[in-house]
Write an enzyme that holds these catalytic residues in place. Structure first.
Site, short mmCIF file in Angstrom:
data_model
loop_
_atom_site.label_atom_id
_atom_site.label_comp_id
_atom_site.label_asym_id
_atom_site.label_seq_id
_atom_site.Cartn_x
_atom_site.Cartn_y
_atom_site.Cartn_z
N ARG A 274 -9.85 0.65 8.46
CA ARG A 274 -9.44 -0.72 8.80
C ARG A 274 -10.53 -1.49 9.50
NH1 ARG A 274 -3.54 0.40 8.79
NH2 ARG A 274 -2.39 -1.52 9.12
N ARG B 59 -0.80 -8.92 13.49
CA ARG B 59 -1.37 -7.89 12.61
C ARG B 59 -2.18 -8.52 11.49
NH1 ARG B 59 4.08 -5.00 11.47
NH2 ARG B 59 2.92 -3.87 9.87
N ARG C 181 11.42 -5.26 5.57
CA ARG C 181 11.16 -3.86 5.19
C ARG C 181 12.02 -2.87 5.97
NH1 ARG C 181 5.03 -1.91 5.41
NH2 ARG C 181 5.06 -2.79 7.49
N LYS D 92 0.83 -1.21 0.00
CA LYS D 92 0.00 0.00 0.00
C LYS D 92 0.87 1.26 0.00
CE LYS D 92 -2.01 -1.05 3.93
NZ LYS D 92 -1.29 -2.30 4.23
N ARG E 229 10.83 -0.56 11.56
CA ARG E 229 9.76 -0.40 12.53
C ARG E 229 9.83 -1.50 13.59
NH1 ARG E 229 4.56 0.15 8.75
NH2 ARG E 229 3.68 -0.97 10.52
P1 ADP Z 1 2.21 -1.83 3.23
O1 ADP Z 1 2.23 -0.31 3.21
O2 ADP Z 1 1.01 -2.40 2.55
O3 ADP Z 1 2.39 -2.39 4.61
P2 ADP Z 1 4.81 -1.60 1.87
O4 ADP Z 1 4.49 -0.75 0.70
O5 ADP Z 1 5.54 -0.97 2.99
O6 ADP Z 1 3.46 -2.35 2.39
O7 ADP Z 1 5.64 -2.86 1.33
C1 ADP Z 1 6.16 -3.83 2.24
C2 ADP Z 1 7.57 -4.23 1.79
O8 ADP Z 1 7.49 -5.00 0.59
C3 ADP Z 1 8.48 -3.06 1.49
O9 ADP Z 1 9.78 -3.37 1.99
C4 ADP Z 1 8.49 -2.95 -0.03
O10 ADP Z 1 9.77 -2.55 -0.49
C5 ADP Z 1 8.20 -4.38 -0.47
N1 ADP Z 1 7.29 -4.43 -1.64
C6 ADP Z 1 6.24 -3.63 -1.90
N2 ADP Z 1 5.61 -4.00 -3.05
C7 ADP Z 1 6.29 -5.09 -3.51
C8 ADP Z 1 6.15 -5.94 -4.68
N3 ADP Z 1 5.16 -5.76 -5.57
N4 ADP Z 1 7.03 -6.94 -4.81
C9 ADP Z 1 8.04 -7.14 -3.91
N5 ADP Z 1 8.22 -6.37 -2.80
C10 ADP Z 1 7.37 -5.35 -2.61
P1 ADP Z 2 1.08 -1.66 7.54
O1 ADP Z 2 1.53 -0.68 6.48
O2 ADP Z 2 2.12 -2.68 7.81
O3 ADP Z 2 -0.27 -2.23 7.25
P2 ADP Z 2 0.52 0.69 9.15
O4 ADP Z 2 1.74 1.55 9.11
O5 ADP Z 2 -0.60 1.05 8.24
O6 ADP Z 2 0.96 -0.82 8.91
O7 ADP Z 2 -0.04 0.63 10.64
C1 ADP Z 2 0.78 0.35 11.73
C2 ADP Z 2 -0.08 0.20 12.98
O8 ADP Z 2 -0.78 1.44 13.24
C3 ADP Z 2 -1.18 -0.87 12.89
O9 ADP Z 2 -0.72 -2.15 13.22
C4 ADP Z 2 -2.19 -0.32 13.92
O10 ADP Z 2 -1.77 -0.59 15.24
C5 ADP Z 2 -2.09 1.19 13.72
N1 ADP Z 2 -3.06 1.70 12.72
C6 ADP Z 2 -2.76 2.28 11.52
N2 ADP Z 2 -3.89 2.64 10.88
C7 ADP Z 2 -4.93 2.25 11.67
C8 ADP Z 2 -6.34 2.32 11.54
N3 ADP Z 2 -6.93 2.85 10.46
N4 ADP Z 2 -7.08 1.81 12.55
C9 ADP Z 2 -6.52 1.28 13.65
N5 ADP Z 2 -5.20 1.17 13.82
C10 ADP Z 2 -4.40 1.66 12.85
#
Ligand code: ADP
Ligand code: ADP
Ligand code: ZN
Length: 217
Positions: A88, A172, A127, A13, A161
């Protein structure tokens, strides 16, 4: 354009939101980033959110809805925004609908990104982020061109993180399946949902999302 990127932790995302934000000139609204900033600043919200985030649970709906309501009211969101990590829960989704309706507007699209669980765990565990400009990297999947140097800004300090470890990722993921995955049905029923293959290469995912957006616009 008002867009939601929906998907489990590690789906990509944040990675895609950054590209779309640059391409469309609209901001990326990441509740995770905003909450981490609040924790770092030691604000009241940050104090309430810290332990829940460390444990991999969801912060309460009232906190995140307030954060998003304030953010969407800012001038740079007038043309649209990309929601990354919000909503979420069904309660958050309903609150967002009410918020937008009160501004006489609505969502344009919701893009769900599908990725297998074992890949998600690997993605999140590997990551890391540039400490200077926030660019995202991965130990296996998205290495900087020169090891230890950020492609974008040349920075050499990187952060991981605290909640990006294999154990917390499982908690999660459970929260995702229990609380967030029902949103796929919610937005499908509203006719707003597109699903893309989030397992493809990063660039291919961007192209798939742009393709999905063309059909709604
Ligand atoms: P999210 O915001 O949904 O938690 P991230 O965008 O931070 O996910 O992506 C999670 C990890 O996976 C990052 O380290 C990113 O570099 C890697 N990543 C993201 N998209 C891809 C993809 N299409 N293929 C391989 N690795 C990816
Ligand atoms: P990821 O990209 O790996 O999905 P985020 O950075 O979006 O993780 O979120 C990290 C943490 O922040 C979540 O595990 C949760 O504890 C909190 N969080 C983020 N967005 C929300 C939301 N919309 N509702 C509740 N908790 C949230
Ligand atoms: Zn950088």
């Amino acid at each position: 354009m008002k867009l939601i990127l929906l998907g489990p932790p590690g789906a990509g995302k944040g990675t895609q939101a950054k590209f779309l934000s640059a391409a469309h000139g609209i901001p990326q609204l990441s509740t995770g980033d905003m909450l981490r900033a609040a924790v770092k600043a030691g604000s009241t919200v940050g104090k309430r959110a810290k332990s829940v985030m460390e444990a991999g649970g969801l912060v309460s709906d009232d906190i995140v809805v307030d954060i998003i309501a304030d953010r969407i009211a800012q001038a740079d969101c007038a043309k649209g925004f990309i929601l990354d990590g919000f909503p979420r829960t069904l309660a958050q989704a309903a609150a967002l609908d009410r918020l937008l309706a009160s501004k006489k507007t609505a969502l344009d699209a919701v893009v769900a990104m599908r990725v297998d669980d074992d890949i998600l765990v690997r993605r999140v565990s590997g990551r890391y982020t540039c400490g200077t400009c926030g660019s995202g990297y991965h130990d296996e999947f998205q290495k900087p061109k020169k090891a230890g140097v950020c492609d974008k800004c040349g920075g050499t300090t990187f952060t991981r993180r605290a909640d990006d470890n294999a154990e917390t990722v499982r908690t999660r993921l459970m929260a995702y399946y229990r609380e967030t995955s029902p949103l796929i049905g919610y937005y499908f029923a509203l006719g707003k949902l597109s699903v893309v293959d989030g397992m493809a290469e990063i660039r291919a995912v961007t192209i798939a999302i742009e393709g999905a957006l063309k059909t709604v616009k």
